[in-house]
Motif scaffolding. Structure first.
Motif, short mmCIF file in Angstrom:
data_model
loop_
_atom_site.label_atom_id
_atom_site.label_comp_id
_atom_site.label_asym_id
_atom_site.label_seq_id
_atom_site.Cartn_x
_atom_site.Cartn_y
_atom_site.Cartn_z
N GLY A 64 -33.75 53.98 -54.10
CA GLY A 64 -34.07 55.06 -53.36
C GLY A 64 -34.62 54.73 -51.78
O GLY A 64 -35.93 55.60 -51.59
N PHE A 65 -33.76 54.31 -51.47
CA PHE A 65 -34.81 53.75 -49.84
C PHE A 65 -34.76 54.68 -48.63
O PHE A 65 -33.70 55.43 -48.94
CB PHE A 65 -33.14 52.49 -49.27
N ILE A 66 -35.75 55.31 -48.26
CA ILE A 66 -36.11 55.48 -47.48
C ILE A 66 -36.21 55.41 -45.04
O ILE A 66 -34.82 55.52 -44.71
CB ILE A 66 -37.03 57.05 -47.67
N LYS A 67 -36.25 54.16 -45.62
CA LYS A 67 -37.06 53.92 -43.86
C LYS A 67 -37.69 52.28 -44.30
O LYS A 67 -38.37 52.46 -45.40
CB LYS A 67 -37.69 54.61 -42.97
N ALA A 68 -37.91 51.98 -43.22
CA ALA A 68 -38.79 50.60 -43.45
C ALA A 68 -39.59 50.27 -41.75
O ALA A 68 -38.80 50.75 -40.69
CB ALA A 68 -37.73 49.25 -43.18
N GLU A 69 -41.02 50.41 -42.36
CA GLU A 69 -41.83 50.36 -40.97
C GLU A 69 -41.92 48.81 -40.77
O GLU A 69 -42.08 47.81 -41.76
CB GLU A 69 -42.86 50.61 -41.41
N VAL A 70 -41.41 48.59 -39.67
CA VAL A 70 -41.02 46.82 -39.41
C VAL A 70 -42.14 46.18 -38.12
O VAL A 70 -42.17 47.23 -37.04
CB VAL A 70 -39.29 46.60 -39.72
N VAL A 71 -42.64 45.04 -38.29
CA VAL A 71 -43.55 44.53 -37.18
C VAL A 71 -43.22 42.97 -37.66
O VAL A 71 -43.32 42.10 -38.55
CB VAL A 71 -45.18 45.07 -37.09
N PRO A 72 -42.74 42.13 -36.09
CA PRO A 72 -42.72 41.17 -36.17
C PRO A 72 -43.69 40.12 -36.68
O PRO A 72 -45.21 40.68 -36.13
CB PRO A 72 -42.33 40.06 -34.74
N TRP A 73 -44.02 39.08 -37.05
CA TRP A 73 -45.10 38.27 -37.96
C TRP A 73 -46.15 38.39 -36.71
O TRP A 73 -47.20 38.90 -37.22
CB TRP A 73 -45.15 37.70 -38.92
N LEU B 290 -45.67 49.54 -34.45
CA LEU B 290 -44.50 49.44 -35.51
C LEU B 290 -43.15 50.09 -35.28
O LEU B 290 -42.70 51.41 -34.37
CB LEU B 290 -44.56 50.31 -36.42
N ARG B 291 -41.84 49.30 -36.09
CA ARG B 291 -40.82 50.13 -35.71
C ARG B 291 -40.30 51.13 -37.02
O ARG B 291 -40.62 50.14 -37.89
CB ARG B 291 -39.78 49.17 -35.15
N ILE B 292 -39.42 51.92 -36.85
CA ILE B 292 -39.19 52.70 -37.66
C ILE B 292 -37.48 52.30 -38.14
O ILE B 292 -36.66 52.51 -37.52
CB ILE B 292 -39.27 54.33 -38.24
N GLU B 293 -36.87 51.68 -38.89
CA GLU B 293 -35.49 51.01 -39.56
C GLU B 293 -35.05 52.58 -40.70
O GLU B 293 -35.67 52.21 -41.09
CB GLU B 293 -35.47 49.94 -39.50
N GLY B 294 -33.51 52.31 -39.97
CA GLY B 294 -32.82 52.41 -41.84
C GLY B 294 -32.10 52.02 -41.34
O GLY B 294 -32.34 50.52 -42.11
N LYS B 295 -31.41 52.32 -42.39
CA LYS B 295 -30.53 51.58 -43.59
C LYS B 295 -29.49 51.11 -42.76
O LYS B 295 -28.96 49.95 -43.53
CB LYS B 295 -29.43 52.34 -43.88
N ASP B 296 -28.73 50.63 -41.70
CA ASP B 296 -27.89 49.56 -40.94
C ASP B 296 -28.91 48.36 -40.49
O ASP B 296 -28.75 48.13 -39.58
CB ASP B 296 -27.63 50.60 -40.00
N TYR B 297 -30.48 49.17 -40.33
CA TYR B 297 -31.37 47.67 -39.82
C TYR B 297 -30.79 46.24 -40.87
O TYR B 297 -30.37 46.31 -41.83
CB TYR B 297 -32.39 48.36 -39.79
N LEU C 167 -42.72 47.25 -44.47
CA LEU C 167 -43.16 47.89 -45.59
C LEU C 167 -41.83 48.89 -46.09
O LEU C 167 -41.94 49.61 -44.71
CB LEU C 167 -44.66 48.49 -45.44
N PHE C 168 -41.58 49.27 -46.81
CA PHE C 168 -40.65 49.80 -47.08
C PHE C 168 -41.13 50.72 -47.73
O PHE C 168 -41.57 51.23 -49.37
CB PHE C 168 -39.74 48.86 -48.89
N ARG C 169 -40.19 52.00 -47.42
CA ARG C 169 -40.21 53.54 -47.41
C ARG C 169 -39.07 54.18 -48.44
O ARG C 169 -38.04 53.55 -48.27
CB ARG C 169 -40.29 54.63 -46.91
N PHE C 170 -39.92 54.19 -49.55
CA PHE C 170 -37.98 55.13 -50.83
C PHE C 170 -38.90 56.19 -51.88
O PHE C 170 -40.29 56.10 -52.42
CB PHE C 170 -37.98 53.29 -51.73
#
Length: 355
Positions: free
Chosen positions: A307-316, A334-341, A350-353
């Motif tokens: 059910g993956f929609i997007k990933a909210e990503v930040v370096p540690w 935060l960066r919003i990344e998609g399926k190709d990231y 944080l995964f959104r699904f």
């Protein structure tokens, strides 16, 4: 993650002692060959200063680190490929792991018998490499017979496979492990000398420099060489954290040498770490490098991958500086990344699904 590193070597070189130190498990470590028959397995916690810093900022109720699995495989002897010393059984155990940690005895101790009757690190490496190469030759010869029969179908794929198998055979007969060649690997063929390797020189206490006798061999394999006094590390593993820190300071060491073994294992398998902050728990996860975001989500739960929609990503380090995931969101960090990231080492995600 189901990736495993097999601890391999001759009998009585310190494999089980090293495994005990890594796992703090009391598996048998005795002064006789074939003390270990069935492989012992242990999930080893990975030292992770990044997770510690994230936890200090986030203050979760639960902090869960990542682990990597080591497998203590019984000692091989000359003739193992013919079944000597239960060799067929032990070679089968090596085929099941993803990489090899080759423990080589460098220490001298009259109380611990040497299979060869002398301390000969390079000679011991040759014995193991020869047995693995001969075992691979048996597999290659058998596959060549099958592929030759399939040539009558006229399909080009079998002609190409046979040519590749002949190159395998030529390299192995010259004593060249297949990992040193640039030949492509036939995926389903369980060849031992294709497996990546690191060398662990088991040295006497304070004699780390003696392990450099293996440096040239390690360089030929583009492998890491880690000198370790397994007996000392086993002692350290039994101490409390406070006593261990004091003992390490007395020895002039920043960390146990085994931490270097664990970190080398991650590099050997080309694994990265990402982090999640969800509810009460902050957790570290392992992934092969260049894993797409949906598959990374699947390591947490298969529903998240489907059910993956997007990933909210930040370096540690950005998270630690900002103070929280919410603060990163508020500051536009935060960066919003998609399926190709492709997930990067040190990402906090944080995964959104959809369920």
């Amino acid at each position: 993650m189901d990736l495993q590193i097999g601890i391999v070597g001759l009998p009585n070189v310190g494999k089980s002692t090293l495994f005990n130190a890594l796992t703090k498990l009391d598996v048998p470590a005795a002064n006789y060959p074939f003390c270990t028959i069935e492989p012992n397995r242990g999930a080893i916690p990975i030292p992770d200063h990044r997770l510690e810093q994230i936890a200090q900022v986030v203050q979760p109720e639960i902090v869960t680190g990542a682990t990597i699995e080591f497998v203590d495989i019984a000692g091989l002897v000359a003739g193992a490929h013919r079944g000597e010393g239960l060799g067929n059984q032990f070679l089968a155990h090596i085929r099941q792991v993803d990489a090899i940690a080759h423990v080589v005895r460098v220490f001298a101790d009259s109380d611990v018998a040497s299979v060869s009757g002398k301390i000969d690190p390079l000679g011991d490496v040759d014995v193991i490499e020869l047995e693995l190469a001969l075992a691979d030759l048996q597999v290659v010869d058998k596959r060549m017979e099958k592929t030759t029969r399939m040539l009558k179908t006229g399909e080009r794929i079998y002609k190409e496979e046979l040519e590749l198998l002949e190159e395998y055979k030529q390299a192995l007969e010259q004593g060249i492990p297949l990992r040193r060649t640039r030949l492509p690997q036939i995926g389903e063929l369980p060849l031992l000398t294709f497996k990546p390797v690191m060398y662990i020189a088991n040295v006497a206490e304070g004699q780390e420099a003696a392990g450099q006798i293996l440096q040239e061999r390690a360089q030929a394999d583009q492998a890491e060489l880690i000198p370790v006094c397994a007996a000392l590390e086993a002692e350290l593993a039994q101490l409390s954290e406070e006593d261990r820190a004091a003992f390490l300071a007395e020895l002039g060491m920043d960390e146990p040498a085994l931490h270097k073994v664990i970190k080398a294992g991650l590099r050997l398998l080309d694994l990265i770490t990402f982090y999640t902050i969800k509810g009460r728990e902050t957790r570290a996860w392992l992934l092969p490098r260049n894993t797409p975001a949906p598959r990374g989500a699947g390591t947490i739960h298969s529903d998240m991958e489907r059910g993956f929609i997007k990933a909210e990503v930040v370096p540690w380090e950005v998270l630690v500086e900002a103070g929280s995931f919410a603060a990163c969101r508020d500051k536009g960090l935060l960066r919003i990344e998609g399926k190709d990231y492709l997930i990067q080492d040190g990402d906090v995600i944080l995964f959104r699904f959809n369920v």
